[in-house]
Structures are given as structure tokens and as C-alpha cells.
Write an enzyme that holds these catalytic residues in place. Sequence first.
Site, PDB file in Angstrom:
ATOM      1  N   PHE A  16      32.658 159.562 143.852  1.00 40.66           N
ATOM      2  CA  PHE A  16      32.157 160.121 146.402  1.00 40.66           C
ATOM      3  C   PHE A  16      32.282 158.588 146.035  1.00 40.66           C
ATOM      4  CE2 PHE A  16      27.735 160.861 147.832  1.00 40.66           C
ATOM      5  CZ  PHE A  16      28.126 161.508 148.649  1.00 40.66           C
ATOM      6  N   ASP A  64      38.506 153.566 130.606  1.00 39.85           N
ATOM      7  CA  ASP A  64      37.635 154.510 130.333  1.00 39.85           C
ATOM      8  C   ASP A  64      36.407 153.451 129.275  1.00 39.85           C
ATOM      9  OD1 ASP A  64      34.849 154.979 128.436  1.00 39.85           O
ATOM     10  OD2 ASP A  64      36.340 156.127 127.475  1.00 39.85           O
ATOM     11  N   GLU A  89      28.210 158.256 134.625  1.00 38.16           N
ATOM     12  CA  GLU A  89      28.022 159.790 134.966  1.00 38.16           C
ATOM     13  C   GLU A  89      26.398 159.857 135.595  1.00 38.16           C
ATOM     14  OE1 GLU A  89      28.546 162.399 133.444  1.00 38.16           O
ATOM     15  OE2 GLU A  89      30.953 161.751 131.809  1.00 38.16           O
ATOM     16  N   THR A 136      20.228 152.536 141.238  1.00 43.14           N
ATOM     17  CA  THR A 136      20.074 154.008 141.518  1.00 43.14           C
ATOM     18  C   THR A 136      18.314 153.729 141.855  1.00 43.14           C
ATOM     19  OG1 THR A 136      19.160 156.087 141.087  1.00 43.14           O
ATOM     20  CG2 THR A 136      19.258 155.555 138.998  1.00 43.14           C
ATOM     21  N   ASP A 137      17.890 154.491 143.240  1.00 43.73           N
ATOM     22  CA  ASP A 137      15.995 154.514 142.574  1.00 43.73           C
ATOM     23  C   ASP A 137      15.509 155.062 141.765  1.00 43.73           C
ATOM     24  OD1 ASP A 137      16.292 157.572 143.597  1.00 43.73           O
ATOM     25  OD2 ASP A 137      15.001 156.773 145.772  1.00 43.73           O
ATOM     26  N   GLU A 138      15.894 156.246 141.291  1.00 40.71           N
ATOM     27  CA  GLU A 138      15.044 156.782 140.175  1.00 40.71           C
ATOM     28  C   GLU A 138      14.948 155.890 138.934  1.00 40.71           C
ATOM     29  OE1 GLU A 138      16.925 160.610 138.823  1.00 40.71           O
ATOM     30  OE2 GLU A 138      18.081 161.183 140.934  1.00 40.71           O
ATOM     31  N   TYR A 161      19.418 160.415 132.688  1.00 36.07           N
ATOM     32  CA  TYR A 161      20.000 159.958 133.695  1.00 36.07           C
ATOM     33  C   TYR A 161      19.037 158.305 134.066  1.00 36.07           C
ATOM     34  CZ  TYR A 161      21.716 158.373 138.449  1.00 36.07           C
ATOM     35  OH  TYR A 161      22.054 157.695 139.110  1.00 36.07           O
ATOM     36  N   LYS A 165      20.208 154.403 133.132  1.00 41.55           N
ATOM     37  CA  LYS A 165      20.714 153.713 134.369  1.00 41.55           C
ATOM     38  C   LYS A 165      19.321 152.231 134.681  1.00 41.55           C
ATOM     39  CE  LYS A 165      23.076 153.379 137.694  1.00 41.55           C
ATOM     40  NZ  LYS A 165      24.412 153.718 137.766  1.00 41.55           N
ATOM     41  N   ARG A 225      13.451 163.945 148.933  1.00 47.57           N
ATOM     42  CA  ARG A 225      14.248 163.141 148.584  1.00 47.57           C
ATOM     43  C   ARG A 225      15.038 161.947 150.066  1.00 47.57           C
ATOM     44  NH1 ARG A 225      12.660 163.938 144.516  1.00 47.57           N
ATOM     45  NH2 ARG A 225      13.664 164.047 142.698  1.00 47.57           N
TER      46      ARG A 225
HETATM   47  P1  NAD Z   1      29.942 160.536 140.866  1.00 47.24           P
HETATM   48  O1  NAD Z   1      29.553 161.027 139.600  1.00 47.24           O
HETATM   49  O2  NAD Z   1      30.690 160.798 142.337  1.00 47.24           O
HETATM   50  O3  NAD Z   1      31.170 159.168 140.032  1.00 47.24           O
HETATM   51  C1  NAD Z   1      31.292 158.806 139.363  1.00 47.24           C
HETATM   52  C2  NAD Z   1      32.482 158.720 138.567  1.00 47.24           C
HETATM   53  O4  NAD Z   1      32.525 157.494 137.688  1.00 47.24           O
HETATM   54  C3  NAD Z   1      33.777 159.384 138.728  1.00 47.24           C
HETATM   55  O5  NAD Z   1      34.842 158.981 138.934  1.00 47.24           O
HETATM   56  C4  NAD Z   1      34.232 159.220 136.787  1.00 47.24           C
HETATM   57  O6  NAD Z   1      35.366 159.472 136.771  1.00 47.24           O
HETATM   58  C5  NAD Z   1      33.804 157.666 137.027  1.00 47.24           C
HETATM   59  N1  NAD Z   1      33.315 157.036 135.030  1.00 47.24           N
HETATM   60  C6  NAD Z   1      32.400 158.469 134.792  1.00 47.24           C
HETATM   61  N2  NAD Z   1      32.625 157.835 133.458  1.00 47.24           N
HETATM   62  C7  NAD Z   1      32.803 157.082 133.704  1.00 47.24           C
HETATM   63  C8  NAD Z   1      34.196 155.892 132.188  1.00 47.24           C
HETATM   64  N3  NAD Z   1      33.677 155.736 131.115  1.00 47.24           N
HETATM   65  N4  NAD Z   1      34.545 155.289 132.040  1.00 47.24           N
HETATM   66  C9  NAD Z   1      35.213 154.609 133.522  1.00 47.24           C
HETATM   67  N5  NAD Z   1      35.113 155.932 134.546  1.00 47.24           N
HETATM   68  C10 NAD Z   1      34.396 156.467 134.449  1.00 47.24           C
HETATM   69  O7  NAD Z   1      28.821 159.578 140.670  1.00 47.24           O
HETATM   70  P2  NAD Z   1      28.421 158.731 142.239  1.00 47.24           P
HETATM   71  O8  NAD Z   1      27.274 159.693 142.551  1.00 47.24           O
HETATM   72  O9  NAD Z   1      29.388 158.278 143.217  1.00 47.24           O
HETATM   73  O10 NAD Z   1      28.259 157.047 141.598  1.00 47.24           O
HETATM   74  C11 NAD Z   1      28.229 155.704 141.766  1.00 47.24           C
HETATM   75  C12 NAD Z   1      27.206 155.655 141.475  1.00 47.24           C
HETATM   76  O11 NAD Z   1      26.373 154.713 141.948  1.00 47.24           O
HETATM   77  C13 NAD Z   1      27.013 155.576 140.440  1.00 47.24           C
HETATM   78  O12 NAD Z   1      26.467 154.319 139.038  1.00 47.24           O
HETATM   79  C14 NAD Z   1      25.247 155.705 140.783  1.00 47.24           C
HETATM   80  O13 NAD Z   1      24.282 156.004 139.363  1.00 47.24           O
HETATM   81  C15 NAD Z   1      25.255 155.278 141.427  1.00 47.24           C
HETATM   82  N6  NAD Z   1      24.270 156.174 142.288  1.00 47.24           N
HETATM   83  C16 NAD Z   1      24.701 157.106 142.956  1.00 47.24           C
HETATM   84  C17 NAD Z   1      23.745 157.903 144.051  1.00 47.24           C
HETATM   85  C18 NAD Z   1      23.938 159.198 144.274  1.00 47.24           C
HETATM   86  O14 NAD Z   1      23.082 159.399 145.393  1.00 47.24           O
HETATM   87  N7  NAD Z   1      25.178 159.421 144.192  1.00 47.24           N
HETATM   88  C19 NAD Z   1      22.655 157.049 144.424  1.00 47.24           C
HETATM   89  C20 NAD Z   1      22.848 156.500 144.006  1.00 47.24           C
HETATM   90  C21 NAD Z   1      22.787 155.126 142.928  1.00 47.24           C
HETATM   91  O1  DAU Z   2      17.767 159.138 144.408  1.00 46.55           O
HETATM   92  C1  DAU Z   2      19.750 159.074 143.868  1.00 46.55           C
HETATM   93  C2  DAU Z   2      20.148 160.005 143.249  1.00 46.55           C
HETATM   94  O2  DAU Z   2      20.158 161.104 143.416  1.00 46.55           O
HETATM   95  C3  DAU Z   2      21.374 159.413 142.265  1.00 46.55           C
HETATM   96  O3  DAU Z   2      20.964 158.408 141.502  1.00 46.55           O
HETATM   97  C4  DAU Z   2      21.867 160.774 141.217  1.00 46.55           C
HETATM   98  O4  DAU Z   2      23.284 160.256 141.072  1.00 46.55           O
HETATM   99  C5  DAU Z   2      22.157 161.887 142.662  1.00 46.55           C
HETATM  100  O5  DAU Z   2      22.990 162.878 141.869  1.00 46.55           O
HETATM  101  C6  DAU Z   2      21.116 161.753 143.287  1.00 46.55           C
HETATM  102  O6  DAU Z   2      19.446 162.626 141.954  1.00 46.55           O
HETATM  103  P1  DAU Z   2      18.896 164.059 142.850  1.00 46.55           P
HETATM  104  O7  DAU Z   2      18.081 164.350 141.435  1.00 46.55           O
HETATM  105  O8  DAU Z   2      17.631 163.277 143.556  1.00 46.55           O
HETATM  106  O9  DAU Z   2      19.956 164.817 143.158  1.00 46.55           O
HETATM  107  P2  DAU Z   2      21.018 166.326 143.067  1.00 46.55           P
HETATM  108  O10 DAU Z   2      21.221 166.148 144.305  1.00 46.55           O
HETATM  109  O11 DAU Z   2      20.882 166.932 141.909  1.00 46.55           O
HETATM  110  O12 DAU Z   2      19.015 167.070 142.920  1.00 46.55           O
HETATM  111  C7  DAU Z   2      18.573 166.669 144.916  1.00 46.55           C
HETATM  112  C8  DAU Z   2      17.080 166.994 144.435  1.00 46.55           C
HETATM  113  O13 DAU Z   2      17.329 169.084 144.578  1.00 46.55           O
HETATM  114  C9  DAU Z   2      16.608 167.482 143.548  1.00 46.55           C
HETATM  115  O14 DAU Z   2      14.504 166.620 143.482  1.00 46.55           O
HETATM  116  C10 DAU Z   2      16.364 168.506 142.626  1.00 46.55           C
HETATM  117  C11 DAU Z   2      16.857 169.500 143.930  1.00 46.55           C
HETATM  118  N1  DAU Z   2      17.613 170.919 143.402  1.00 46.55           N
HETATM  119  C12 DAU Z   2      19.600 170.514 143.375  1.00 46.55           C
HETATM  120  C13 DAU Z   2      20.028 171.155 142.909  1.00 46.55           C
HETATM  121  C14 DAU Z   2      21.379 170.709 142.046  1.00 46.55           C
HETATM  122  C15 DAU Z   2      17.764 171.797 143.788  1.00 46.55           C
HETATM  123  O15 DAU Z   2      16.566 172.161 144.291  1.00 46.55           O
HETATM  124  N2  DAU Z   2      18.444 172.586 143.561  1.00 46.55           N
HETATM  125  C16 DAU Z   2      19.546 172.102 143.113  1.00 46.55           C
HETATM  126  O16 DAU Z   2      20.534 173.625 142.216  1.00 46.55           O
END
Ligand code: NAD
Ligand code: DAU
Length: 355
Positions: A16, A64, A89, A136-138, A161, A165, A225
Amino acid sequence: MHRKPNKILITGGAGFIGSHVVRRFVKSYPSCQVFNLDKLTYAGNLSNLRDLEGKSNYQFIKGDIVDASFIEALFEKEKFDSVIHLAAESHVDRSIEAPLDFVMTNVIGTVNLLNAARNSWKSNDSDQHLFYHVSTDEVYGTLGNTGLFTESTAYDPHSPYSASKASSDHFVRAYNDTYGLPVVISNCSNNYGPFQFPEKLIPLAIHNIKHNRPVPIYGKGENVRDWLYVVDHAAAIDLIFHRAVIGKTYNIGGHNEWKNIDLIHLLCKIMDRQLKRTEGTSAKLITFVKDRAGHDLRYAIDSSLIRQELNWEPSLQFEQGLEATVTWYLENSNWLDQVTSGDYLHYYEQQYQHR
Ligand code: NAD
Ligand code: DAU
């Protein structure tokens, strides 16, 4: 300083956030070679980057990060001058089911990349070298009803998770302290926007509402969030990558806190309007379900450092961004159907297994 790298490795670029970062770098820096290394797990999808096919400064590598010898050989061969590491992941619920997958990719995979960068750069000192770790902020754990996470908030992760991280962040800092590896880290809040896999709250809700399925809300929906449009995160990554001070950490957030239930009500209104349904139709699908184990109550980011030092700020109001996101998912229903069918995984496995 303003870095001018020639060869960047971006990991997780088919996911993403990674796909938005890859697109931005390939299009904005045509004289820089961008390599996208991705395992193509269920979350990685090359159709996120169709528009880059044929670009002369872009190359995809399937691989990988857990495979240490593959990673060492890749750095040896390509001699990257910098890395933006996003591969991970990323879904909290999956980490509760299968924590070891998160240790392998998020911790071991990160250490493999750190080792390879260190080996590759130790005999060739250059001020272009940079290992940028996207986090991540988590890692900071949970807030009560008030307060904000700053760059100096103590780590207190609660899910497998966030623990993985946090561990990877510690390794990145340790490689800077111990070996002098040039690193930066950013910790961002929840992203939303096009190409997010529909296991995360916003695309899951859009997908379910479209198909008249229940929208699951964990607990009472009172968790908060801070949401940021993914394109604004990619812009922040670009700024940090080019201008950040080595060794520093930057928090990135939208200053945009929403209780889950309020966000879903807003989304339901937008869905009703865009699907031309009577107002109130989608909200009937809201279903309260069992809470997530260890569910953090509230995340909120103080992003004043990046705003002041690098002049970054979000470009979109949340209502605009959410409207645009719904439009994108409804106009790209093929993408949504494809990633939820499971067929694309099989297709890519077949396509790339002999490379
Ligand atoms: P995502 O799950 O959409 O994408 C992760 C990508 O990493 C995928 O394309 C997957 O194929 C690849 N990948 C997974 N395991 C791998 C491996 N072993 N080797 C090579 N590639 C691999 O994740 P995202 O939401 O785009 O998040 C990207 C980064 O940003 C992550 O490090 C996540 O912790 C961080 N992040 C995400 C959010 C969020 O809200 N989504 C917020 C803050 C930080
Ligand atoms: O804060 C940054 C993080 O945000 C990233 O590091 C993670 O990769 C990303 O997945 C995200 O984590 P969250 O757990 O906050 O995101 P998620 O979309 O899974 O959930 C957002 C909020 O919604 C959380 O409070 C859980 C709730 N939720 C989630 C799902 C999937 C629901 O209530 N119902 C649901 O089905």
C-alpha cells in the site's frame, strides 16, 4: 543537506504505502534508479504499479528480506547507495494469529537489510548512503484521552505487530550507535487511500458496504486513530529521505483524530451519496463485534518537528481525502475484486517463480 542518490532500494514497494513511495520517486527523480524489492505476499500486488511498467529508471525484484544470502548477494551486485525500508507484515489482527511471521519479516528481515547495507558501505564511505526505516506510531503504545506521542515518548508496544516494529526500530538505532550506519526513522499514524488491502478498517468497510455485508466494529467503536492520506505520507518520506539529519527520528501524523464509530458513520454517509442510496442505508450495516485483544485505545501524533524542520504538512482535509478514497475504490472495483479473490496470488506465483 540535500541528498542526490543514484540507486535506491525500496523494500515493500508493491504494498500500500510502498507503491505510493515508489511511484513518487520514479516520477520525481528520473535520473535516479529505483529498485523495488518485494516478496509479493497477499498484501503485495504489482497491479498497484501498472503505470510504471516500461519506465527506464524502475526495476522490480521479487525476493524475501528474510533470506539473508539473497539479500547479501543483491547488495553486492547492485551497490545501492540508499535504502527506504517499508517491507513488513503490517496487520495487527494477523499478528495476533501468527506472531512468528512478524518476527521473521519485521525483525529478522530488517536485521538482514542492516547487515547487507553495512557490509556494502563499509569500504566505500559516501555522504549519499542512508538507511531509512519506515515505522509506526504503534511502538509508543496507547494514550488515554489526552496527550500526544512525541519523538521522545518511551516505547511501550502491546501487539505482536507493534512489538516487532519496536524491535526493528531498536536494531536500526543500534546499528547507528554501534557501527555508525547512517540511518533515519519515521513513525507515522494510520494511513488511508488508494491501494490499501481490504483487511484494514477503511477499505474493509467500503468493500462490505458496497456488497451490503456487515461492517464489523470492534468493541464499542470508541478507539481513536489519527488518519493521514497516504500521498501525504509519501511526501513526508521524500522530504525526510532527502533532507533529514542522520540519526534522527521524525513523527508523522495528520492531526486528525477520529473515533472509529464516528469515522464509520461519516464513511457510510459518503457511501450512500456515491452509491445513490437513501441516507441511512449503509449505517444499518454497522455491527459491533468482539473487541481486538490488547486493543490500544488512542493514538495521536505530535508532528511539530517535521512541520518546523522540513516544512511538511498534510495537503488534504480528511473529508476530502475520504471522499476521494471512496471514489477510487468504487471506480476500481476490479482491483478490489481481484485482491479479494486470491487469484492474483496464484497468478504472480506462477509468473515470477522462475526469475
Ligand atoms: P502492506 O502490508 O500494504 O505492504 C507490505 C509490503 O511488504 C507488501 O508488498 C508485501 O508483499 C511486502 N513484504 C512482506 N513481507 C516481505 C518479505 N519478507 N520480503 C519482502 N517483502 C515483503 O503494508 P503498508 O501498510 O504499506 O505498510 C508499509 C510500512 O509502513 C510497514 O513497515 C508498516 O509497518 C509501516 N506503516 C504503516 C502504516 C499504515 O497505516 N498502513 C502506518 C505507519 C507505518
Ligand atoms: O497506527 C499505524 C498503524 O495503523 C500501522 O502501523 C498498521 O500497519 C496499520 O494496520 C494500522 O493499524 P490499526 O490496527 O490502527 O489499523 P486497522 O485498520 O486494523 O484498525 C483501525 C481501527 O479500527 C482499530 O482501532 C481497530 C478497528 N477495527 C479494525 C478492523 C479491521 C474495527 O473496529 N473493525 C475492523 O474490522
